[in-house]
Design a protein around this motif. Structure first.
Motif, short mmCIF file in Angstrom:
data_model
loop_
_atom_site.label_atom_id
_atom_site.label_comp_id
_atom_site.label_asym_id
_atom_site.label_seq_id
_atom_site.Cartn_x
_atom_site.Cartn_y
_atom_site.Cartn_z
N SER A 1 -10.07 -60.93 -32.95
CA SER A 1 -10.82 -60.86 -34.29
C SER A 1 -12.60 -60.50 -33.88
N VAL A 2 -12.66 -60.65 -32.69
CA VAL A 2 -14.21 -60.45 -32.34
C VAL A 2 -14.32 -59.16 -31.40
N LYS A 3 -12.98 -58.43 -30.77
CA LYS A 3 -13.45 -57.36 -30.05
C LYS A 3 -14.25 -56.33 -31.07
N ASP A 4 -14.91 -55.62 -30.25
CA ASP A 4 -15.86 -54.63 -30.81
C ASP A 4 -16.96 -55.07 -31.58
N ARG A 5 -17.17 -56.30 -31.75
CA ARG A 5 -18.32 -57.22 -32.62
C ARG A 5 -19.00 -57.72 -31.57
N PHE A 6 -18.25 -58.82 -30.68
CA PHE A 6 -19.10 -59.67 -29.85
C PHE A 6 -18.85 -58.98 -28.51
N LYS B 1 -19.37 -62.03 -39.75
CA LYS B 1 -18.78 -62.27 -40.91
C LYS B 1 -18.54 -63.75 -41.24
N PRO B 2 -18.47 -64.05 -42.52
CA PRO B 2 -18.34 -65.49 -42.94
C PRO B 2 -17.37 -66.52 -42.04
N GLU B 3 -16.26 -65.71 -41.87
CA GLU B 3 -15.20 -66.38 -41.10
C GLU B 3 -15.46 -66.88 -39.65
N ASP B 4 -16.72 -66.24 -39.09
CA ASP B 4 -17.41 -66.43 -37.68
C ASP B 4 -18.07 -67.77 -37.60
N THR B 5 -18.37 -68.34 -38.70
CA THR B 5 -19.18 -69.63 -38.93
C THR B 5 -18.25 -70.59 -38.33
N GLN C 1 -26.93 -63.57 -42.26
CA GLN C 1 -26.31 -62.99 -43.37
C GLN C 1 -25.22 -62.34 -42.95
N ALA C 2 -24.22 -62.03 -43.69
CA ALA C 2 -23.04 -61.00 -43.12
C ALA C 2 -23.47 -59.94 -42.78
N GLY C 3 -22.94 -59.47 -41.73
CA GLY C 3 -23.48 -58.12 -41.40
C GLY C 3 -24.41 -58.10 -40.24
N GLY C 4 -25.09 -59.17 -40.02
CA GLY C 4 -26.07 -59.55 -39.31
C GLY C 4 -25.84 -59.82 -37.70
N SER C 5 -26.80 -60.02 -36.72
CA SER C 5 -26.59 -60.37 -35.56
C SER C 5 -27.03 -61.48 -35.09
N LEU C 6 -26.58 -62.15 -34.01
CA LEU C 6 -27.08 -63.43 -33.53
C LEU C 6 -26.77 -63.27 -31.97
N ARG C 7 -27.60 -64.04 -30.96
CA ARG C 7 -27.31 -64.21 -29.63
C ARG C 7 -27.35 -65.48 -29.37
N GLN D 1 -22.60 -78.82 -25.02
CA GLN D 1 -22.71 -79.18 -26.56
C GLN D 1 -22.72 -77.85 -27.29
N GLY D 2 -22.29 -78.02 -28.72
CA GLY D 2 -22.18 -76.60 -29.22
C GLY D 2 -23.57 -76.28 -29.93
N THR D 3 -23.60 -75.19 -30.62
CA THR D 3 -24.61 -74.64 -31.42
C THR D 3 -24.04 -74.15 -32.59
N GLN D 4 -24.70 -74.38 -33.58
CA GLN D 4 -24.00 -74.31 -35.12
C GLN D 4 -24.43 -72.72 -35.35
N VAL D 5 -23.47 -71.83 -35.52
CA VAL D 5 -23.62 -70.42 -36.21
C VAL D 5 -22.95 -70.34 -37.74
N THR D 6 -23.81 -70.25 -38.68
CA THR D 6 -23.53 -70.23 -40.01
C THR D 6 -23.79 -68.61 -40.44
N VAL D 7 -22.99 -68.18 -41.04
CA VAL D 7 -22.85 -66.72 -41.50
C VAL D 7 -22.62 -66.77 -43.09
N SER D 8 -23.53 -66.41 -43.72
CA SER D 8 -23.40 -66.46 -45.21
C SER D 8 -23.08 -65.03 -45.92
N SER D 9 -22.28 -65.43 -47.01
CA SER D 9 -21.87 -63.87 -47.45
C SER D 9 -22.62 -63.65 -48.60
#
Length: 128
Positions: A62-67, A86-90, A12-18, A120-128
């Motif tokens: 756009s990711v400074k201070d968050r990533f 954020k959803p735009e990080d999807t 979810q938006a506001g959450g974290s993932l590594r 290969q990529g890994t999918q990151v999906t951020v829901s609003s």
């Protein structure tokens, strides 16, 4: 060098993932490591990169201070900690390696063309 990314998912938006990237095949410590992402209908873009000695990093604005990108050369792994998502990080997140065997330990590149090897990529999906 072979690269294998993992750790993506739905958050979810506001959450974290590594997300993590494991490297094999050549001395990991010779490589600048980068993370790039590609959203549907968009070009691949730079997210973050780290020098081969781990002491220098670069981030897309756009990711400074968050990533946070960091690496463990003993484990041949690079990580991207993503907070305040954020959803735009999807996007599909891919790791890449740039051979810097003969270069400065502090050099970091944000240029996609600098990178020689891609995982290969890994999918990151951020829901609003």
């Amino acid at each position: 060098v072979q690269l294998q990314a993992s750790g993506g998912g739905l958050v979810q938006a506001g959450g974290s993932l590594r997300v993590s990237c494991a490297a094999s095949g050549r001395p990991f410590s010779n490589y600048i490591m980068g993370w790039f992402r590609q959203a549907p209908g968009k070009e691949r873009e730079f997210v973050a990169a780290i020098s081969k000695n781990g002491g220098d990093t670069r981030y897309e604005d756009s990711v400074k201070d968050r990533f946070t990108i960091y690496r463990d050369n003993a484990k041949n792994k690079v990580y991207l900690q993503m907070d305040s998502l954020k959803p735009e990080d999807t996007a599909v997140y891919s790791c890449a390696a740039a051979d810097n065997t003969a270069g400065s330990g502090s050099f970091v590149s944000a240029s996609l063309r600098q990178y020689d090897y891609w995982g290969q990529g890994t999918q990151v999906t951020v829901s609003s």
